[in-house]
Design a protein around this motif. Structure first.
Motif, mmCIF file in Angstrom:
data_model
loop_
_atom_site.group_PDB
_atom_site.id
_atom_site.type_symbol
_atom_site.label_atom_id
_atom_site.label_comp_id
_atom_site.label_asym_id
_atom_site.label_seq_id
_atom_site.Cartn_x
_atom_site.Cartn_y
_atom_site.Cartn_z
ATOM 1 N N ASN A 51 0.650 -1.241 0.228
ATOM 2 C CA ASN A 51 0.048 0.026 -0.034
ATOM 3 C C ASN A 51 1.096 1.228 0.022
ATOM 4 N N PRO A 54 2.374 3.857 -6.134
ATOM 5 C CA PRO A 54 1.385 4.186 -7.123
ATOM 6 C C PRO A 54 0.584 3.011 -7.838
ATOM 7 N N ALA A 55 -0.616 3.260 -8.188
ATOM 8 C CA ALA A 55 -1.545 2.159 -8.731
ATOM 9 C C ALA A 55 -1.026 1.688 -9.986
ATOM 10 N N ASP A 56 -0.274 2.466 -10.995
ATOM 11 C CA ASP A 56 0.175 1.699 -12.208
ATOM 12 C C ASP A 56 1.427 0.759 -11.833
ATOM 13 N N ARG A 58 1.758 -0.782 -9.015
ATOM 14 C CA ARG A 58 1.147 -1.945 -8.362
ATOM 15 C C ARG A 58 0.282 -2.874 -9.323
ATOM 16 N N ASP A 59 -0.431 -2.206 -10.326
ATOM 17 C CA ASP A 59 -1.206 -2.906 -11.498
ATOM 18 C C ASP A 59 -0.058 -3.619 -12.294
ATOM 19 N N TRP A 64 -2.276 -6.542 -13.669
ATOM 20 C CA TRP A 64 -3.641 -5.941 -14.246
ATOM 21 C C TRP A 64 -3.324 -4.880 -15.536
#
Length: 64
Positions: A51, A54-56, A58-59, A64
């Motif tokens: 956590n 950045p979301a990108d 982690r994706d 993802w």
């Protein structure tokens, strides 16, 4: 490849143990782009579970 990368990866400080999202974000920002790429490619599950990153990132780590 992992065997060749291990000495280099050993020079990269890992994320803080039980770090808060803020701690994890600061750790990630403290890595160079090269270190981030190396850590991500060799430890995708670890990166995907952090956590605060950045979301990108982690994706990418989780596919993802």
């Amino acid at each position: 490849m992992r065997q060749a990368a291990d000495p280099y990866l050993d020079t990269i400080k890992g994320p803080p143990k039980d770090g808060s999202p803020e701690d994890n974000a600061q750790w990630w920002k403290g890595l160079t782009d090269e270190q981030q790429d190396a850590y991500l490619s060799m430890n995708p599950a670890s990166v995907g579970a952090l956590n605060g990153l950045p979301a990108d990132v982690r994706d990418e780590a989780t596919g993802w």
